[in-house]
Design a protein around this motif. Structure first.
Motif, PDB file in Angstrom:
ATOM      1  N   GLY A  78      52.044  32.833  20.845  1.00 31.96           N
ATOM      2  CA  GLY A  78      52.433  32.259  19.567  1.00 31.96           C
ATOM      3  C   GLY A  78      52.732  30.790  19.647  1.00 31.96           C
ATOM      4  N   GLY A  79      52.061  30.072  20.578  1.00 36.31           N
ATOM      5  CA  GLY A  79      52.290  28.650  20.751  1.00 36.31           C
ATOM      6  C   GLY A  79      51.535  27.829  19.738  1.00 36.31           C
ATOM      7  N   SER A  80      51.266  26.563  20.097  1.00 38.04           N
ATOM      8  CA  SER A  80      50.611  25.629  19.182  1.00 38.04           C
ATOM      9  C   SER A  80      49.179  26.036  18.932  1.00 38.04           C
ATOM     10  CB  SER A  80      50.659  24.217  19.786  1.00 38.04           C
ATOM     11  OG  SER A  80      49.929  24.184  20.997  1.00 38.04           O
ATOM     12  N   SER A  81      48.595  25.460  17.860  1.00 38.02           N
ATOM     13  CA  SER A  81      47.219  25.808  17.513  1.00 38.02           C
ATOM     14  C   SER A  81      46.252  25.335  18.570  1.00 38.02           C
ATOM     15  CB  SER A  81      46.866  25.176  16.159  1.00 38.02           C
ATOM     16  OG  SER A  81      47.040  23.762  16.207  1.00 38.02           O
ATOM     17  N   ALA A  82      46.558  24.201  19.191  1.00 43.79           N
ATOM     18  CA  ALA A  82      45.659  23.706  20.238  1.00 43.79           C
ATOM     19  C   ALA A  82      45.633  24.659  21.411  1.00 43.79           C
ATOM     20  CB  ALA A  82      46.112  22.311  20.685  1.00 43.79           C
ATOM     21  N   ALA A  83      46.838  25.156  21.782  1.00 46.91           N
ATOM     22  CA  ALA A  83      46.870  26.111  22.894  1.00 46.91           C
ATOM     23  C   ALA A  83      46.163  27.392  22.519  1.00 46.91           C
ATOM     24  CB  ALA A  83      48.330  26.398  23.278  1.00 46.91           C
ATOM     25  N   GLY A  84      46.286  27.798  21.246  1.00 43.92           N
ATOM     26  CA  GLY A  84      45.637  29.044  20.841  1.00 43.92           C
ATOM     27  C   GLY A  84      44.140  28.934  20.840  1.00 43.92           C
ATOM     28  N   LEU A  85      43.602  27.762  20.485  1.00 46.24           N
ATOM     29  CA  LEU A  85      42.157  27.616  20.466  1.00 46.24           C
ATOM     30  C   LEU A  85      41.567  27.619  21.857  1.00 46.24           C
ATOM     31  CD1 LEU A  85      41.703  24.949  17.656  1.00 46.24           C
ATOM     32  CD2 LEU A  85      41.215  27.380  17.534  1.00 46.24           C
TER      33      LEU A  85
ATOM     34  N   GLN B 203      58.159  41.898  42.663  1.00 45.57           N
ATOM     35  CA  GLN B 203      58.758  41.742  41.339  1.00 45.57           C
ATOM     36  C   GLN B 203      58.448  42.967  40.492  1.00 45.57           C
ATOM     37  OE1 GLN B 203      60.745  39.326  40.775  1.00 45.57           O
ATOM     38  NE2 GLN B 203      61.024  39.156  38.577  1.00 45.57           N
ATOM     39  N   CYS B 204      59.396  43.396  39.645  1.00 44.62           N
ATOM     40  CA  CYS B 204      59.195  44.576  38.828  1.00 44.62           C
ATOM     41  C   CYS B 204      58.411  44.282  37.560  1.00 44.62           C
ATOM     42  CB  CYS B 204      60.544  45.205  38.466  1.00 44.62           C
ATOM     43  SG  CYS B 204      61.459  45.864  39.881  1.00 44.62           S
ATOM     44  N   CYS B 205      58.566  43.103  36.975  1.00 42.87           N
ATOM     45  CA  CYS B 205      57.932  42.772  35.702  1.00 42.87           C
ATOM     46  C   CYS B 205      57.215  41.431  35.803  1.00 42.87           C
ATOM     47  CB  CYS B 205      58.977  42.721  34.580  1.00 42.87           C
ATOM     48  SG  CYS B 205      59.865  44.276  34.321  1.00 42.87           S
ATOM     49  N   ASP B 206      56.339  41.186  34.816  1.00 41.53           N
ATOM     50  CA  ASP B 206      55.596  39.932  34.779  1.00 41.53           C
ATOM     51  C   ASP B 206      56.521  38.784  34.427  1.00 41.53           C
ATOM     52  OD1 ASP B 206      53.379  41.453  35.270  1.00 41.53           O
ATOM     53  OD2 ASP B 206      52.718  41.520  33.190  1.00 41.53           O
ATOM     54  N   LEU B 207      56.123  37.584  34.850  1.00 40.29           N
ATOM     55  CA  LEU B 207      56.861  36.381  34.529  1.00 40.29           C
ATOM     56  C   LEU B 207      55.900  35.244  34.259  1.00 40.29           C
ATOM     57  CD1 LEU B 207      56.669  34.561  37.322  1.00 40.29           C
ATOM     58  CD2 LEU B 207      58.528  36.013  38.049  1.00 40.29           C
ATOM     59  N   CYS B 208      56.403  34.181  33.659  1.00 40.93           N
ATOM     60  CA  CYS B 208      55.616  32.987  33.343  1.00 40.93           C
ATOM     61  C   CYS B 208      55.895  31.917  34.384  1.00 40.93           C
ATOM     62  CB  CYS B 208      55.967  32.465  31.950  1.00 40.93           C
ATOM     63  SG  CYS B 208      55.709  33.665  30.621  1.00 40.93           S
TER      64      CYS B 208
ATOM     65  N   ALA C 278      59.092  29.962  38.600  1.00 42.39           N
ATOM     66  CA  ALA C 278      59.309  30.672  37.344  1.00 42.39           C
ATOM     67  C   ALA C 278      59.808  29.714  36.269  1.00 42.39           C
ATOM     68  CB  ALA C 278      60.315  31.803  37.537  1.00 42.39           C
ATOM     69  N   GLU C 279      59.190  29.824  35.085  1.00 43.80           N
ATOM     70  CA  GLU C 279      59.647  29.059  33.924  1.00 43.80           C
ATOM     71  C   GLU C 279      60.907  29.723  33.362  1.00 43.80           C
ATOM     72  OE1 GLU C 279      58.111  26.379  32.863  1.00 43.80           O
ATOM     73  OE2 GLU C 279      56.008  26.476  33.479  1.00 43.80           O
ATOM     74  N   THR C 280      61.897  28.908  32.998  1.00 39.99           N
ATOM     75  CA  THR C 280      63.139  29.439  32.452  1.00 39.99           C
ATOM     76  C   THR C 280      63.393  28.991  31.024  1.00 39.99           C
ATOM     77  OG1 THR C 280      64.415  27.585  33.352  1.00 39.99           O
ATOM     78  CG2 THR C 280      64.209  29.557  34.720  1.00 39.99           C
ATOM     79  N   GLY C 281      62.613  28.066  30.498  1.00 37.83           N
ATOM     80  CA  GLY C 281      62.828  27.557  29.156  1.00 37.83           C
ATOM     81  C   GLY C 281      61.608  27.760  28.282  1.00 37.83           C
ATOM     82  N   PRO C 282      61.706  27.334  27.019  1.00 37.02           N
ATOM     83  CA  PRO C 282      60.562  27.501  26.109  1.00 37.02           C
ATOM     84  C   PRO C 282      59.383  26.609  26.457  1.00 37.02           C
ATOM     85  CG  PRO C 282      62.322  26.234  25.066  1.00 37.02           C
ATOM     86  CD  PRO C 282      62.873  26.744  26.360  1.00 37.02           C
ATOM     87  N   GLU C 283      59.628  25.477  27.097  1.00 38.74           N
ATOM     88  CA  GLU C 283      58.527  24.594  27.474  1.00 38.74           C
ATOM     89  C   GLU C 283      57.804  25.171  28.686  1.00 38.74           C
ATOM     90  OE1 GLU C 283      57.551  22.029  25.816  1.00 38.74           O
ATOM     91  OE2 GLU C 283      59.154  22.165  24.334  1.00 38.74           O
ATOM     92  N   THR C 284      56.487  25.189  28.630  1.00 36.62           N
ATOM     93  CA  THR C 284      55.690  25.710  29.728  1.00 36.62           C
ATOM     94  C   THR C 284      54.772  24.623  30.259  1.00 36.62           C
ATOM     95  OG1 THR C 284      53.986  26.473  28.201  1.00 36.62           O
ATOM     96  CG2 THR C 284      55.734  28.034  28.776  1.00 36.62           C
ATOM     97  N   GLY C 285      54.241  24.851  31.446  1.00 38.24           N
ATOM     98  CA  GLY C 285      53.317  23.916  32.054  1.00 38.24           C
ATOM     99  C   GLY C 285      53.888  23.208  33.253  1.00 38.24           C
ATOM    100  N   SER C 286      55.218  23.120  33.362  1.00 38.78           N
ATOM    101  CA  SER C 286      55.793  22.414  34.503  1.00 38.78           C
ATOM    102  C   SER C 286      55.570  23.176  35.801  1.00 38.78           C
ATOM    103  CB  SER C 286      57.289  22.172  34.279  1.00 38.78           C
ATOM    104  OG  SER C 286      57.967  23.383  34.019  1.00 38.78           O
ATOM    105  N   ALA C 287      55.538  24.524  35.748  1.00 35.59           N
ATOM    106  CA  ALA C 287      55.276  25.297  36.958  1.00 35.59           C
ATOM    107  C   ALA C 287      53.868  25.027  37.476  1.00 35.59           C
ATOM    108  CB  ALA C 287      55.465  26.783  36.685  1.00 35.59           C
ATOM    109  N   GLY C 288      52.892  24.951  36.573  1.00 35.89           N
ATOM    110  CA  GLY C 288      51.535  24.640  36.996  1.00 35.89           C
ATOM    111  C   GLY C 288      51.430  23.237  37.579  1.00 35.89           C
TER     112      GLY C 288
ATOM    113  N   GLY D 185      63.675  22.651  34.784  1.00 36.60           N
ATOM    114  CA  GLY D 185      63.636  23.944  34.118  1.00 36.60           C
ATOM    115  C   GLY D 185      62.996  25.042  34.941  1.00 36.60           C
ATOM    116  N   LEU D 186      62.785  24.815  36.227  1.00 40.15           N
ATOM    117  CA  LEU D 186      62.112  25.799  37.075  1.00 40.15           C
ATOM    118  C   LEU D 186      63.085  26.409  38.067  1.00 40.15           C
ATOM    119  CD1 LEU D 186      58.771  23.958  37.965  1.00 40.15           C
ATOM    120  CD2 LEU D 186      59.144  25.704  36.224  1.00 40.15           C
ATOM    121  N   ARG D 187      62.784  27.657  38.458  1.00 41.19           N
ATOM    122  CA  ARG D 187      63.494  28.323  39.541  1.00 41.19           C
ATOM    123  C   ARG D 187      62.471  28.796  40.559  1.00 41.19           C
ATOM    124  NH1 ARG D 187      67.186  32.924  37.999  1.00 41.19           N
ATOM    125  NH2 ARG D 187      68.216  32.349  39.934  1.00 41.19           N
ATOM    126  N   MET D 188      62.855  28.774  41.830  1.00 44.62           N
ATOM    127  CA  MET D 188      61.911  29.064  42.902  1.00 44.62           C
ATOM    128  C   MET D 188      62.409  30.229  43.747  1.00 44.62           C
ATOM    129  SD  MET D 188      60.669  26.592  46.047  1.00 44.62           S
ATOM    130  CE  MET D 188      62.283  26.623  46.827  1.00 44.62           C
TER     131      MET D 188
END
Length: 463
Positions: free
Chosen positions: A357-364, A246-251, A315-325, A284-287
């Motif tokens: 720039g996610g939620s405060s809980a994630a930032g802490l 892959q050329c660039c980073d992904l989530c 790979a995550e494709t939407g704003p929601e994260t965590g489903s890949a994990g 929301g995932l691609r493999m």
């Protein structure tokens, strides 16, 4: 059988022989709007200009009325049935501006190493390929539309594929391919300093084969990122991942598998698609799945020989994260239960961090946020100590508090009270003042003081 039908038959044959293929997408059609300036085909009565110093083959599929045409230095027009040109006065059509010329874009802008210009046969809504595998790999068939006009820039380096299909011919020997590239038809469609080579050996390993584009990946990434100024876009998550190829980073997440002889790549891909990615929580995932070189891990000996492994990229494709994990952990649990039957020997997983720039809980929960919070607490404590010191000095000036320095106490006669005794530092049988306290090396501040608020009442009582 027409050109589209012949290409479809060829793709079906590739699928039956388990051979992968990559289909070339761009063309040099006269009737394609994206081949012209202002993204539109020449209007009736327009003047048409081709780059004078370029070679190009142009397929014309419709009839066109033009007023003037500047031809390229060397080229050809391939006229389909019913296609042709007729003369018309400049600007006679209402939609055609008088005096405006339609410019045919540079035909040399299409490069073999550009991943955006190829289409894979197994591409789908839930599947993608890492960037290095979006262009033809070592065991792939490179397919160009039959009876069509196109132009491909080769180089630098040598491109090696299983076969090349162009203009209705399939080339599996270097001698035949070299003769075609040297012909007029070949020179109009392929150019550049690079070399194109074929080897008819197909990938016969059910577990897959390494793509073999590692050497040309710098040129692949350069072509892919050229519209972005050569720089990767910022990933939308912390601790982003960069898979092999892959050329660039992904989530998302990466699951790495070591396998045995019973492992079948296509069967395992189908299992993940139907048993996992088809579930609503993973929509929301691609493999991407392929065999890649395996580098020794940190706990392995430095001289350990690098083998291959199966790389599963989620790979995550939407704003929601965590489903890949979550899916990565589900795959690890599935391998723990069915790994032996699937031919998987071991598996590891890596996961990207929370969104930027996610939620405060994630930032802490982020390491940087925790260190910032600790630094704020230390600064607050130091500020409190400074306030107490200033308050003590003000009280002393007002006559409410008193203390004496050591050299002043030594000059006074014996029996004179020594001011007060701080119970924090003095013991019952100690008469010497304690040494000055040392600053805590763990603190970022070197300020300290002895608090005189304790012991005044005790000193007056003893006197």
């Amino acid at each position: 059988m027409g050109a589209p039908g012949r290409v479809l038959l060829w793709l079906q044959l590739c699928a039956l022989t388990r051979a992968a293929y990559k289909l070339w997408v761009p063309n040099t059609y006269f009737d394609a709007a994206d081949n012209w300036s202002q993204n539109q085909t020449p209007c009736a009565g327009a003047a048409v200009k081709f780059p004078a110093d370029k070679m190009v083959s142009v397929l014309v599929r419709e009839g066109h009325s033009i007023s003037d045409m500047l031809l390229p230095l060397d080229g050809e027009f391939v006229l389909a049935s019913g296609a042709g040109f007729s003369a018309q006065n400049t600007g006679s059509h209402l939609d055609c501006s008088a005096g405006a010329s339609a410019l045919f874009l540079d035909p040399d802008r299409f490069l073999w190493h550009d991943p955006r210009l190829w289409s894979a046969g197994d591409a789908g809504r839930s599947l993608f390929s890492v960037d290095a595998e979006r262009v033809p790999c070592r065991h792939d068939d490179a397919v160009f539309p039959s009876d069509a006009s196109f132009r491909v820039g080769l180089g630098p380096g040598t491109v090696r594929v299983r076969s090349v299909r162009a203009l209705g011919q399939t080339f599996t020997r270097d001698e035949d391919l070299a003769a075609f590239l040297a012909s007029r038809a070949g020179r109009l469609r392929f150019h550049g300093s690079g070399a194109l080579s074929v080897d008819p050996e197909a990938c016969a390993d059910p577990s897959g084969c390494v793509c073999g584009n590692a050497e040309v990946q710098p040129w692949i990434c350069a072509a892919l990122l050229q519209p972005l100024g050569g720089r990767c876009p910022q990933a939308a998550c912390q601790d982003a991942l960069r898979p092999e190829g892959q050329c660039c980073d992904l989530c998302g997440a990466i699951v790495s598998l070591t396998h045995g002889p019973a492992f079948d790549l296509e069967r395992y891909r189908a299992r993940l698609l139907h048993a996992f990615l088809a579930l609503p929580q993973y929509q929301g995932l691609r493999m991407a799945m392929s065999k890649v070189p395996r580098q020794p891990h940190l706990h392995e000996a430095s001289g350990a020989k690098a083998d291959t492994e199966i790389q599963v990229v989620l790979a995550e494709t939407g704003p929601e994260t965590g489903s890949a994990g979550r899916l990565a952990r589900a795959l690890l649990a599935d391998i723990a239960e069915h790994g032996e039957a699937l031919g998987v020997l071991s598996a590891t997983a890596r996961e990207s961090g929370p969104p930027v720039g996610g939620s405060s809980a994630a930032g802490l929960n982020a390491p940087g946020a925790r260190s910032d919070l600790m630094g704020g607490l230390v600064a607050a404590l130091l500020l409190l100590l400074l306030v107490l010191l200033v308050a003590a000095l003000l009280l002393r000036r007002a006559g409410r508090l008193r203390w004496s320095r050591r050299h002043e106490a030594a000059s006074e006669p014996a029996g004179t009270p020594l001011g007060f005794r701080n119970p924090v530092f003095y013991t019952a049988d100690s008469v010497d003042p304690p040494p000055a306290p040392q600053p805590d090396v763990r603190s970022s501040s070197r300020s300290y003081f002895i608090n005189p608020l304790y012991g005044e009442a005790e000193a007056e009582a003893e006197a």
